[in-house]
Design a protein around this motif. Structure first.
Motif, PDB file in Angstrom:
ATOM      1  N   LEU A  31      16.720 -31.493 -22.898  1.00 38.17           N
ATOM      2  CA  LEU A  31      14.938 -31.593 -22.411  1.00 38.17           C
ATOM      3  C   LEU A  31      13.942 -31.763 -22.912  1.00 38.17           C
ATOM      4  N   GLY A  32      13.618 -31.765 -24.298  1.00 30.98           N
ATOM      5  CA  GLY A  32      11.945 -32.620 -24.929  1.00 30.98           C
ATOM      6  C   GLY A  32      12.755 -34.303 -24.578  1.00 30.98           C
ATOM      7  N   CYS A  33      14.157 -34.293 -25.206  1.00 39.06           N
ATOM      8  CA  CYS A  33      14.116 -35.582 -25.535  1.00 39.06           C
ATOM      9  C   CYS A  33      14.337 -36.231 -24.017  1.00 39.06           C
ATOM     10  N   SER A  34      14.755 -35.712 -22.910  1.00 33.01           N
ATOM     11  CA  SER A  34      14.815 -36.534 -21.584  1.00 33.01           C
ATOM     12  C   SER A  34      13.413 -36.190 -21.079  1.00 33.01           C
ATOM     13  N   ILE A  35      12.783 -35.625 -21.047  1.00 29.52           N
ATOM     14  CA  ILE A  35      11.228 -35.638 -20.873  1.00 29.52           C
ATOM     15  C   ILE A  35      10.423 -36.775 -21.503  1.00 29.52           C
ATOM     16  N   ILE A  36      10.865 -37.061 -22.740  1.00 27.99           N
ATOM     17  CA  ILE A  36       9.897 -37.701 -23.474  1.00 27.99           C
ATOM     18  C   ILE A  36      10.351 -39.206 -23.049  1.00 27.99           C
ATOM     19  N   ILE A  37      10.787 -39.555 -22.399  1.00 28.62           N
ATOM     20  CA  ILE A  37      11.722 -40.844 -22.376  1.00 28.62           C
ATOM     21  C   ILE A  37      10.922 -41.113 -20.935  1.00 28.62           C
ATOM     22  N   GLN A  38      11.503 -39.614 -19.925  1.00 32.47           N
ATOM     23  CA  GLN A  38      10.770 -39.742 -18.663  1.00 32.47           C
ATOM     24  C   GLN A  38       9.197 -40.085 -18.527  1.00 32.47           C
ATOM     25  N   PHE A  39       8.229 -39.298 -19.174  1.00 36.46           N
ATOM     26  CA  PHE A  39       6.743 -40.260 -19.101  1.00 36.46           C
ATOM     27  C   PHE A  39       6.822 -41.604 -19.638  1.00 36.46           C
ATOM     28  N   ARG A  40       7.817 -41.634 -20.395  1.00 38.86           N
ATOM     29  CA  ARG A  40       7.586 -43.459 -21.644  1.00 38.86           C
ATOM     30  C   ARG A  40       7.807 -44.522 -20.221  1.00 38.86           C
ATOM     31  N   TYR A  41       9.014 -44.069 -19.031  1.00 43.97           N
ATOM     32  CA  TYR A  41       9.027 -44.989 -18.459  1.00 43.97           C
ATOM     33  C   TYR A  41       8.178 -44.945 -16.534  1.00 43.97           C
ATOM     34  N   ILE A  42       8.096 -43.251 -17.123  1.00 48.93           N
ATOM     35  CA  ILE A  42       7.273 -43.196 -15.315  1.00 48.93           C
ATOM     36  C   ILE A  42       5.646 -44.019 -15.919  1.00 48.93           C
ATOM     37  N   ASN A  43       4.625 -43.967 -16.945  1.00 44.21           N
ATOM     38  CA  ASN A  43       3.870 -44.836 -17.044  1.00 44.21           C
ATOM     39  C   ASN A  43       4.234 -46.166 -16.891  1.00 44.21           C
TER      40      ASN A  43
END
Length: 259
Positions: free
Chosen positions: A167-179
């Motif tokens: 979950l943590g890895c998925s959210i971090i990657i999502q943050f990166r690409y949403i930004n």
């Protein structure tokens, strides 16, 4: 910001996924958009045009239809059932396909076409929903057995830690690409398309893992499809056309002819 929105959404999802079916929680996450628009129009005096008001109405109406036709019971309620579902060959095969697609998008397609094609970043973030939603629901189920003094508590702890890491890895990657997406594209357009694609892929992953659709009849299935479509149209109207300068009062203005 987009990151804050995702973070708050994950907290809300964590609480909701432990209580009701995933197929209901994910589409209803869009209710924050119409409610936020309505509050902003009253508290912040932001303009909400007729299309935005229609979008709010459609989102709420579609949500009611979703609630009426959603599954009435959970298909997975214990840690043992969750472990059985996670090791199902169909779900494992689906995750392998998602991983391959993510690798292709992140390392080959995104560097070349990400800044010019909005669907690249949306696809990455949406495919990650195949990990975030099952992980969130799984953590809630595993946490119920961690504090019990029985042989399964140790397995529940290990499962919970693994799911937390995913979950943590998925959210971090999502943050990166949403930004990245918000830097290159209009946030309203991105938000509307992202909701539709993300929700569709999450429902697909949840259907494969939890099989919540197995107890849904044809009428309820069609009802949920219509409800989701209605909510999606409402979100598009609110987000994409919020800068469209048009009000119902314009219809009452007489046509002015000039010589």
């Amino acid at each position: 910001s987009g990151s804050l929105t995702v973070a708050l959404g994950q907290i809300g999802n964590f609480l909701a996924y432990t209580a009701v079916p995933t197929v209901l929680v994910t589409p209803l996450g869009a209710l924050g958009v119409p409610f936020g628009s309505i509050l902003a129009s009253y508290l912040l005096k932001e303009k909400l045009n007729i299309l935005g008001k229609l979008g709010c109405l459609l989102s709420c109406a579609g949500s009611v239809v979703l609630i009426i036709h959603s599954p009435k019971s959970e298909s997975v309620t214990t840690q043992a059932e969750l472990e059985e579902k996670l090791t199902n060959p169909v779900f494992v095969g689906y995750l392998c396909i998602v991983l391959l697609m993510l690798l292709l998008l992140i390392f080959w397609i995104a560097p070349a076409h990400g800044p010019t094609n909005i669907m690249v970043y949306i696809s990455i973030c949406s495919l990650l929903g195949s990990f975030t939603v099952p992980s969130t629901k799984g953590i809630g189920l595993a946490a119920q057995d961690i504090f019990h003094n029985n042989p399964s508590s140790q397995r529940a702890l290990y499962l919970c830690l693994v799911l937390l890491a995913v979950l943590g890895c998925s959210i971090i990657i999502q943050f990166r690409y949403i930004n990245k997406a918000l830097e290159c594209f209009d946030s309203s357009v991105f938000g509307a398309i992202y909701y539709v694609v993300f929700t569709t892929l999450v429902l697909l992953a949840s259907a494969i893992l939890f099989r919540e659709w197995s107890n849904v009849g044809v009428v309820d299935f069609l009802g949920m499809a219509c409800g989701f479509t209605t909510v999606s149209i409402g979100i598009v109207l609110i987000q994409v056309f919020k800068e469209f300068n048009f009000n119902i009062g314009d219809l009452n203005k007489p046509n002015m002819k000039t010589d």
